[in-house]
Design a protein around this motif. Sequence first.
Motif, PDB file in Angstrom:
ATOM      1  N   ASP A   1     -79.178  66.053  68.560  1.00  0.00           N
ATOM      2  CA  ASP A   1     -79.142  67.001  69.675  1.00  0.00           C
ATOM      3  C   ASP A   1     -80.480  67.713  69.858  1.00  0.00           C
ATOM      4  O   ASP A   1     -80.539  68.930  70.044  1.00  0.00           O
ATOM      5  N   ASN A   2     -81.584  66.957  69.791  1.00  0.00           N
ATOM      6  CA  ASN A   2     -82.951  67.485  69.943  1.00  0.00           C
ATOM      7  C   ASN A   2     -83.320  68.543  68.906  1.00  0.00           C
ATOM      8  O   ASN A   2     -84.174  69.380  69.151  1.00  0.00           O
ATOM      9  N   ILE A   3     -82.683  68.520  67.772  1.00  0.00           N
ATOM     10  CA  ILE A   3     -83.023  69.412  66.668  1.00  0.00           C
ATOM     11  C   ILE A   3     -83.402  68.544  65.474  1.00  0.00           C
ATOM     12  O   ILE A   3     -82.673  67.622  65.109  1.00  0.00           O
ATOM     13  N   SER A   4     -84.563  68.830  64.895  1.00  0.00           N
ATOM     14  CA  SER A   4     -85.034  68.062  63.743  1.00  0.00           C
ATOM     15  C   SER A   4     -84.487  68.652  62.456  1.00  0.00           C
ATOM     16  O   SER A   4     -84.430  69.870  62.292  1.00  0.00           O
TER      17      SER A   4
ATOM     18  N   GLU B   1     -84.169  52.912  54.372  1.00  0.00           N
ATOM     19  CA  GLU B   1     -83.498  53.037  53.082  1.00  0.00           C
ATOM     20  C   GLU B   1     -82.281  52.125  53.080  1.00  0.00           C
ATOM     21  O   GLU B   1     -81.437  52.205  53.970  1.00  0.00           O
ATOM     22  N   ASP B   2     -82.189  51.244  52.095  1.00  0.00           N
ATOM     23  CA  ASP B   2     -81.039  50.335  51.955  1.00  0.00           C
ATOM     24  C   ASP B   2     -80.678  49.614  53.249  1.00  0.00           C
ATOM     25  O   ASP B   2     -79.518  49.541  53.640  1.00  0.00           O
ATOM     26  N   GLY B   3     -81.660  49.118  53.964  1.00  0.00           N
ATOM     27  CA  GLY B   3     -81.409  48.389  55.197  1.00  0.00           C
ATOM     28  C   GLY B   3     -81.196  49.266  56.417  1.00  0.00           C
ATOM     29  O   GLY B   3     -81.180  48.780  57.535  1.00  0.00           O
ATOM     30  N   ASN B   4     -80.996  50.562  56.244  1.00  0.00           N
ATOM     31  CA  ASN B   4     -80.863  51.491  57.370  1.00  0.00           C
ATOM     32  C   ASN B   4     -82.242  51.966  57.782  1.00  0.00           C
ATOM     33  O   ASN B   4     -83.037  52.360  56.949  1.00  0.00           O
ATOM     34  N   SER B   5     -82.486  51.936  59.078  1.00  0.00           N
ATOM     35  CA  SER B   5     -83.800  52.310  59.588  1.00  0.00           C
ATOM     36  C   SER B   5     -83.654  53.397  60.650  1.00  0.00           C
ATOM     37  O   SER B   5     -82.758  53.322  61.492  1.00  0.00           O
ATOM     38  N   THR B   6     -84.533  54.392  60.602  1.00  0.00           N
ATOM     39  CA  THR B   6     -84.536  55.481  61.575  1.00  0.00           C
ATOM     40  C   THR B   6     -85.942  55.642  62.113  1.00  0.00           C
ATOM     41  O   THR B   6     -86.906  55.694  61.352  1.00  0.00           O
ATOM     42  N   LYS B   7     -86.062  55.746  63.436  1.00  0.00           N
ATOM     43  CA  LYS B   7     -87.360  56.014  64.081  1.00  0.00           C
ATOM     44  C   LYS B   7     -87.169  57.168  65.040  1.00  0.00           C
ATOM     45  O   LYS B   7     -86.234  57.184  65.822  1.00  0.00           O
ATOM     46  N   ILE B   8     -88.079  58.126  64.952  1.00  0.00           N
ATOM     47  CA  ILE B   8     -88.031  59.283  65.846  1.00  0.00           C
ATOM     48  C   ILE B   8     -89.405  59.432  66.479  1.00  0.00           C
ATOM     49  O   ILE B   8     -90.412  59.395  65.788  1.00  0.00           O
ATOM     50  N   LYS B   9     -89.429  59.627  67.789  1.00  0.00           N
ATOM     51  CA  LYS B   9     -90.695  59.908  68.491  1.00  0.00           C
ATOM     52  C   LYS B   9     -90.598  61.271  69.136  1.00  0.00           C
ATOM     53  O   LYS B   9     -89.529  61.665  69.601  1.00  0.00           O
TER      54      LYS B   9
END
Length: 185
Positions: A112-115, A173-181
């Motif tokens: 929700d646009n919160i880091s 991590e363990d095949g899970n990938s996260t990308k944030i721009k």
Amino acid sequence: MRLPFFSFINSYICVMRRIVILFLMLTAVLRAQTNDTVKSAKYLEDQIYIGLSMITLTNLDDYIAQSGFSNSFSFGFIKDIPVNLKGNFAFGLGIGYGGNTYFQNIKITEQDNISYYEIAGADVTKNKFSFQTIDFPIEIRLRTSTLDKYKFWRLYAGGKIGYVVSSSAKFREDGNSTKIKGISE
């Protein structure tokens, strides 16, 4: 959970915005104050710069660790603005680009646009935080060189003000990938 390192970067960005505005106003004032003596000085040392740096994170809490080769790259142009007729005293003002990459164990997620920031687990295969800046270098320049004298010394002191134009985080991590721009606050 907010970590001190990223709170520092957020406050750093706010301060940099104010400094950039001050820099632009100062540049306009300096340009308006030029006179015939400065305009007649033909001796200029305009420079193109390129920089590579290794970033070492220090004074961190025990649970925060650097992993990998954190680095920085920058390049740009600095215009020489002589103050006296000889050209041996000058200001250097410029513009450039900078890219900074940090490899560490802080996982950045966004909802929700919160880091959100948390310490990553042991199974992390990739964790990278990076941001790009527009840089504004400022220098005071003293030198003994002239147009026809090539044996000289010089002393240039200054710094760079940077404005963050983009940021991103990648985490695997363990095949899970996260990308944030465009990381928010």
